[in-house]
Design an enzyme around this catalytic site. Structure first.
Site, mmCIF file in Angstrom:
data_model
loop_
_atom_site.group_PDB
_atom_site.id
_atom_site.type_symbol
_atom_site.label_atom_id
_atom_site.label_comp_id
_atom_site.label_asym_id
_atom_site.label_seq_id
_atom_site.Cartn_x
_atom_site.Cartn_y
_atom_site.Cartn_z
ATOM 1 N N SER A 98 -18.143 -10.414 18.841
ATOM 2 C CA SER A 98 -17.251 -11.257 18.187
ATOM 3 C C SER A 98 -18.075 -11.985 17.053
ATOM 4 O O SER A 98 -17.577 -12.550 16.124
ATOM 5 C CB SER A 98 -16.265 -11.942 18.697
ATOM 6 O OG SER A 98 -16.794 -13.148 19.363
ATOM 7 N N GLY A 99 -19.369 -12.101 17.424
ATOM 8 C CA GLY A 99 -20.128 -12.697 16.234
ATOM 9 C C GLY A 99 -20.602 -11.954 15.023
ATOM 10 O O GLY A 99 -20.293 -10.796 14.984
ATOM 11 N N TYR A 100 -21.367 -12.556 14.253
ATOM 12 C CA TYR A 100 -21.708 -11.824 13.052
ATOM 13 C C TYR A 100 -22.887 -10.795 13.311
ATOM 14 O O TYR A 100 -22.636 -9.652 12.894
ATOM 15 C CB TYR A 100 -22.374 -12.577 11.833
ATOM 16 C CG TYR A 100 -21.375 -13.485 11.181
ATOM 17 C CD1 TYR A 100 -20.041 -13.144 11.009
ATOM 18 C CD2 TYR A 100 -21.722 -14.991 10.978
ATOM 19 C CE1 TYR A 100 -19.132 -14.099 10.280
ATOM 20 C CE2 TYR A 100 -20.646 -15.796 10.412
ATOM 21 C CZ TYR A 100 -19.348 -15.330 10.070
ATOM 22 O OH TYR A 100 -18.595 -15.946 9.421
ATOM 23 N N CYS A 123 -34.860 -13.503 13.057
ATOM 24 C CA CYS A 123 -34.551 -12.807 11.718
ATOM 25 C C CYS A 123 -35.698 -13.262 10.983
ATOM 26 O O CYS A 123 -36.238 -12.453 10.166
ATOM 27 C CB CYS A 123 -33.251 -12.996 11.301
ATOM 28 S SG CYS A 123 -32.775 -15.122 11.253
ATOM 29 N N ASN A 133 -30.751 -10.513 7.106
ATOM 30 C CA ASN A 133 -30.908 -11.434 8.371
ATOM 31 C C ASN A 133 -29.839 -10.551 9.416
ATOM 32 O O ASN A 133 -30.215 -10.534 10.760
ATOM 33 C CB ASN A 133 -30.471 -12.671 8.267
ATOM 34 C CG ASN A 133 -29.250 -13.138 7.923
ATOM 35 O OD1 ASN A 133 -28.830 -12.510 6.493
ATOM 36 N ND2 ASN A 133 -28.291 -13.739 8.471
#
Lengths: 348, 57
Positions: free
Chosen positions: A9-11, A148, A316
């Site tokens: 559910s995160g980016y 990143c 990123n």
């Protein structure tokens, strides 16, 4: 290959889904999220509406696992406890968190404020930067996707450190990163009125990507590499630009720098040399790589102070997280590394 | 089409078969503008020197 995403559910999880849904060799069987269990994916990742019928679930992968490979996109510190059981089941793992990036277990209390639960696995994990560890990734059971800003920094510096062009204990890295790097959870630092229109230095000394950069560059040159790393939070949503100030003992000719980059990256599918100093687009700009797995690298020599200035730009969430994870997956599966990643960026 | 080395970055620069003396090509890697010089069968490239606006006065 059947895969699941643990923590989708995160980016980074959302970016992984965006890339894997179109991947021809990949069937996503499950995507977990404790918070959004039962919800369709598009309630959290609206770009996926109409592209998948999957819903988040919160069942333990340890007891419901028939996958060939699991991507873990959990917060730092959460995957270390789950990985041993998955490995015991014969499942390969690509971990997008920091839990297996560092080889030195003592670095975890220092940089992540927690003791590592399974330090015996750190040596077995492979640092997931195919440009440096391609052969090890091919046979790996556990891959740790790099941080990143570490990715942008290492890729910008690797050929220069490896060939000894720059002094290895005198490297300054100035990074700018967009707000998605702070994750999907809201915070004061990512709150729009605070972030937009500003350039906010943070963790100006001792940032957690520092030991990764030093670890990987040190391995290339057989000795200690020291970097002074300082990040800045800027208003863009995606993207990283690192500006690296490295120093040389004498004057360096441009053709020797080109030779170092061409020698290392001549056949790399995701590295572009962008160093023609001409017009608006002659140097790296994160805007030009958004949504792609590319890393754009440019440089200039500065004879005035024997400085070699390097710029490196990535998205990123793509080359800095999910794209790198898919690239590693492709290597592990024996596929063309471009599979599922061969996209052209947006312009303007 | 032949290839010449860029004097700055050593990338290979394509020179068309029908190039004329003084024609300008751009290095694909470093972007340096290069002037093609033809002397018999010999073809070379050299950095373009631009005239400045004050003409050196």
């Amino acid at each position: 290959m059947k895969v699941s995403i643990l923590g989708g559910s995160g980016y980074a999880g959302g970016e992984l889904l965006r890339l894997l849904i179109n991947h021809p060799d990949c069937k996503i069987t499950r995507v977990t999220s404790q918070r959004f269990a039962g919800e369709p994916l598009y309630r959290v990742h609206p770009n996926l509406r109409g592209r998948t019928n999957l819903r988040f679930d919160d069942k333990s992968l340890a007891t419901h696992n028939d996958n060939d490979l699991v991507f873990t996109a959990l917060p730092h510190g959460k995957s270390a406890g789950l990985v041993p059981q998955l490995l015991d089941q014969g499942t390969k793992i690509v971990d997008l968190a920091a839990d297996f990036r560092l080889k030195n277990p003592e670095a975890y209390p220092e940089y992540y404020h927690t003791k590592h639960e399974h330090p015996e696995l750190l040596e077995k994990a492979v640092y997931g930067l195919p440009e440096i560890h391609r052969e090890d990734i091919r046979n790996a059971k556990l891959v740790a996707v790099p941080g990143c800003m570490a990715t942008a920094s290492i890729l910008g510096l690797a050929p220069l450190v490896k060939t000894g062009i720059v002094e290895k204990e005198h490297i300054v890295i100035d990074a700018k990163i967009g707000s998605s790097g702070a994750g999907a959870g809201p915070s004061m630092g990512s709150h729009h009125p605070e972030r937009e229109g500003g350039v906010r230095p943070y963790k100006i000394v001792g940032h957690r990507h520092t030991p990764e950069i030093e670890q990987e560059l040190g391995q290339l040159n057989g000795g200690n590499v020291k970097v002074a790393f300082t990040p800045h939070a800027v208003g863009m949503v995606r993207g990283i630009l690192v500006t690296i100030h490295a120093f040389t003992r004498g004057q360096v000719e441009k053709k020797d720098v080109w030779k170092a980059y061409r020698g290392e990256y001549g056949n790399e599918p995701f590295i572009r040399m962008v160093s023609d100093n001409k017009g608006l687009f002659g140097l790296p700009n994160p805007k030009n790589v958004i949504g792609t797995n590319l890393c754009d690298i440019g440089f200039e020599t500065d004879a005035h102070v024997n400085r070699l200035l390097v710029m490196s730009a990535i998205d990123n969430l793509t080359k800095g997280a999910a794209g790198a994870a898919v690239q590693c997956y492709n290597v592990m599966a024996g596929l063309d590394e471009r599979t599922g990643l061969d996209t052209i960026g947006l312009h303007p | 089409m032949s290839s010449e080395k860029c004097p700055d970055c050593e990338a290979l620069v394509s020179v068309p078969d029908d190039a004329v003396n003084g024609e300008i090509v751009s290095c694909p890697d470093c972007g340096l503008d290069l002037e093609i010089a033809l002397a018999g069968q010999e073809r070379t490239v050299k950095p373009v020197v631009l005239e400045k606006e004050d003409w050196g006065e």
